[in-house]
Design a protein around this motif. Structure first.
Motif, PDB file in Angstrom:
ATOM      1  N   PRO A  49      -2.690   5.323   3.008  1.00  0.00           N
ATOM      2  CA  PRO A  49      -2.366   6.560   2.299  1.00  0.00           C
ATOM      3  C   PRO A  49      -0.965   7.079   2.605  1.00  0.00           C
ATOM      4  O   PRO A  49      -0.449   7.928   1.884  1.00  0.00           O
ATOM      5  N   ASP A  50      -0.321   6.551   3.662  1.00  0.00           N
ATOM      6  CA  ASP A  50       1.044   6.971   3.996  1.00  0.00           C
ATOM      7  C   ASP A  50       2.107   6.193   3.227  1.00  0.00           C
ATOM      8  O   ASP A  50       3.296   6.482   3.355  1.00  0.00           O
ATOM      9  N   ASP A  51       1.696   5.196   2.440  1.00  0.00           N
ATOM     10  CA  ASP A  51       2.637   4.395   1.652  1.00  0.00           C
ATOM     11  C   ASP A  51       2.969   5.145   0.363  1.00  0.00           C
ATOM     12  O   ASP A  51       2.550   4.779  -0.733  1.00  0.00           O
ATOM     13  N   ALA A  52       3.730   6.223   0.503  1.00  0.00           N
ATOM     14  CA  ALA A  52       3.986   7.154  -0.612  1.00  0.00           C
ATOM     15  C   ALA A  52       4.678   6.504  -1.799  1.00  0.00           C
ATOM     16  O   ALA A  52       4.398   6.841  -2.946  1.00  0.00           O
ATOM     17  N   ASN A  53       5.611   5.577  -1.555  1.00  0.00           N
ATOM     18  CA  ASN A  53       6.356   4.957  -2.651  1.00  0.00           C
ATOM     19  C   ASN A  53       5.705   3.678  -3.168  1.00  0.00           C
ATOM     20  O   ASN A  53       6.190   3.090  -4.119  1.00  0.00           O
ATOM     21  N   GLY A  54       4.626   3.258  -2.519  1.00  0.00           N
ATOM     22  CA  GLY A  54       3.939   2.040  -2.928  1.00  0.00           C
ATOM     23  C   GLY A  54       2.546   2.336  -3.440  1.00  0.00           C
ATOM     24  O   GLY A  54       2.349   2.641  -4.619  1.00  0.00           O
ATOM     25  N   GLN A  55       1.546   2.283  -2.543  1.00  0.00           N
ATOM     26  CA  GLN A  55       0.160   2.469  -2.962  1.00  0.00           C
ATOM     27  C   GLN A  55      -0.073   3.835  -3.593  1.00  0.00           C
ATOM     28  O   GLN A  55      -0.721   3.932  -4.637  1.00  0.00           O
ATOM     29  N   LYS A  56       0.438   4.886  -2.989  1.00  0.00           N
ATOM     30  CA  LYS A  56       0.250   6.247  -3.543  1.00  0.00           C
ATOM     31  C   LYS A  56       0.928   6.374  -4.908  1.00  0.00           C
ATOM     32  O   LYS A  56       0.378   6.975  -5.838  1.00  0.00           O
ATOM     33  N   ALA A  57       2.122   5.792  -5.045  1.00  0.00           N
ATOM     34  CA  ALA A  57       2.823   5.833  -6.333  1.00  0.00           C
ATOM     35  C   ALA A  57       2.047   5.067  -7.402  1.00  0.00           C
ATOM     36  O   ALA A  57       1.983   5.496  -8.564  1.00  0.00           O
ATOM     37  N   ILE A  58       1.427   3.945  -7.014  1.00  0.00           N
ATOM     38  CA  ILE A  58       0.603   3.186  -7.963  1.00  0.00           C
ATOM     39  C   ILE A  58      -0.573   4.046  -8.422  1.00  0.00           C
ATOM     40  O   ILE A  58      -0.891   4.105  -9.611  1.00  0.00           O
ATOM     41  N   TRP A  59      -1.224   4.731  -7.484  1.00  0.00           N
ATOM     42  CA  TRP A  59      -2.335   5.641  -7.838  1.00  0.00           C
ATOM     43  C   TRP A  59      -1.846   6.730  -8.794  1.00  0.00           C
ATOM     44  O   TRP A  59      -2.470   6.990  -9.825  1.00  0.00           O
ATOM     45  N   ASP A  60      -0.738   7.365  -8.445  1.00  0.00           N
ATOM     46  CA  ASP A  60      -0.200   8.447  -9.285  1.00  0.00           C
ATOM     47  C   ASP A  60       0.131   7.951 -10.689  1.00  0.00           C
ATOM     48  O   ASP A  60      -0.110   8.648 -11.677  1.00  0.00           O
ATOM     49  N   ASP A  61       0.679   6.735 -10.788  1.00  0.00           N
ATOM     50  CA  ASP A  61       1.024   6.187 -12.100  1.00  0.00           C
ATOM     51  C   ASP A  61      -0.223   5.818 -12.905  1.00  0.00           C
ATOM     52  O   ASP A  61      -0.214   5.924 -14.130  1.00  0.00           O
ATOM     53  N   SER A 108      10.619  -0.756  -8.053  1.00  0.00           N
ATOM     54  CA  SER A 108      11.659  -1.125  -7.073  1.00  0.00           C
ATOM     55  C   SER A 108      11.328  -0.717  -5.643  1.00  0.00           C
ATOM     56  O   SER A 108      12.200  -0.729  -4.785  1.00  0.00           O
ATOM     57  N   GLN A 109      10.081  -0.374  -5.365  1.00  0.00           N
ATOM     58  CA  GLN A 109       9.653  -0.009  -4.015  1.00  0.00           C
ATOM     59  C   GLN A 109       8.617  -1.024  -3.534  1.00  0.00           C
ATOM     60  O   GLN A 109       7.635  -1.291  -4.222  1.00  0.00           O
ATOM     61  N   GLU A 110       8.841  -1.571  -2.330  1.00  0.00           N
ATOM     62  CA  GLU A 110       7.897  -2.537  -1.795  1.00  0.00           C
ATOM     63  C   GLU A 110       6.573  -1.841  -1.448  1.00  0.00           C
ATOM     64  O   GLU A 110       6.565  -0.773  -0.846  1.00  0.00           O
ATOM     65  N   VAL A 111       5.472  -2.467  -1.837  1.00  0.00           N
ATOM     66  CA  VAL A 111       4.134  -1.935  -1.570  1.00  0.00           C
ATOM     67  C   VAL A 111       3.676  -2.468  -0.211  1.00  0.00           C
ATOM     68  O   VAL A 111       3.745  -3.666   0.056  1.00  0.00           O
ATOM     69  N   ILE A 125      -3.057   7.550 -12.784  1.00  0.00           N
ATOM     70  CA  ILE A 125      -3.538   8.842 -13.274  1.00  0.00           C
ATOM     71  C   ILE A 125      -2.648   9.369 -14.396  1.00  0.00           C
ATOM     72  O   ILE A 125      -3.135   9.882 -15.406  1.00  0.00           O
ATOM     73  N   ALA A 126      -1.333   9.208 -14.259  1.00  0.00           N
ATOM     74  CA  ALA A 126      -0.396   9.732 -15.255  1.00  0.00           C
ATOM     75  C   ALA A 126      -0.226   8.817 -16.466  1.00  0.00           C
ATOM     76  O   ALA A 126       0.311   9.238 -17.493  1.00  0.00           O
ATOM     77  N   GLY A 127      -0.654   7.558 -16.355  1.00  0.00           N
ATOM     78  CA  GLY A 127      -0.451   6.613 -17.454  1.00  0.00           C
ATOM     79  C   GLY A 127       0.987   6.143 -17.566  1.00  0.00           C
ATOM     80  O   GLY A 127       1.446   5.766 -18.638  1.00  0.00           O
ATOM     81  N   THR A 128       1.691   6.132 -16.443  1.00  0.00           N
ATOM     82  CA  THR A 128       3.101   5.746 -16.416  1.00  0.00           C
ATOM     83  C   THR A 128       3.231   4.228 -16.283  1.00  0.00           C
ATOM     84  O   THR A 128       2.509   3.612 -15.511  1.00  0.00           O
ATOM     85  N   THR A 129       4.159   3.639 -17.041  1.00  0.00           N
ATOM     86  CA  THR A 129       4.446   2.213 -16.904  1.00  0.00           C
ATOM     87  C   THR A 129       5.682   2.030 -16.035  1.00  0.00           C
ATOM     88  O   THR A 129       6.585   2.868 -16.029  1.00  0.00           O
ATOM     89  N   ARG A 130       5.694   0.940 -15.304  1.00  0.00           N
ATOM     90  CA  ARG A 130       6.792   0.610 -14.384  1.00  0.00           C
ATOM     91  C   ARG A 130       7.025  -0.894 -14.435  1.00  0.00           C
ATOM     92  O   ARG A 130       6.321  -1.621 -15.123  1.00  0.00           O
TER      93      ARG A 130
END
Length: 143
Positions: free
Chosen positions: A65-77, A14-17, A79-84
């Protein structure tokens, strides 16, 4: 009337990338299975629809790298194996009528996040791949 891609967005959880420049892979496929048998009389192979699969989204982005809720969140997911949920929204304006086409992948997982060549001449670009699990949806609504 055809439409260009301006106004198209990708949302992740639900966050725009930010800084998406290309999107490929909106769609689905079906692997048919053959049903031809010895009693077939047409001399042509016959098929039935088999397993269906959502296409893998391939995104081209200008790395931010400042797109915390978009690109960074995609990277974090990744690494964590999280589905969205991944949503691609196209807006098409035709005269005075505006419609939006939304392609949705539930239980989507990031399968690749790769920064392209880094140099001092151009922006830093990255490629992101997202694979959905289950049935994708395609919805048309008034924008």
């Amino acid at each position: 009337m055809p439409s260009n891609g301006y106004g198209t967005t990708l949302s992740w959880n639900s966050q725009e990338v930010a800084e998406v420049v290309t999107i490929n892979g909106v769609g689905a496929s079906c692997a048919p299975y053959e049903t031809t048998n010895l009693s077939s009389t047409s001399n042509f192979a016959t098929y039935k629809p088999g397993k269906k699969e959502a296409a893998e989204l391939k995104l081209g982005v200008r790395f931010d790298p400042d797109d915390a809720n978009g690109q960074k969140a995609i990277w974090d997911d990744l690494i964590a194996g999280t589905t969205r949920t991944a949503l691609v929204t196209f807006v098409h304006a035709n005269f005075d009528i505006s419609t939006a086409l939304t392609y949705s992948l539930a239980d989507a997982m990031v399968t690749n996040f790769e920064v392209d060549e880094i140099n001092n001449e151009e922006s830093v670009d990255a490629e992101i791949s997202i694979k959905g699990s289950g049935v994708p949806t395609l919805t048309v609504t008034d924008a």
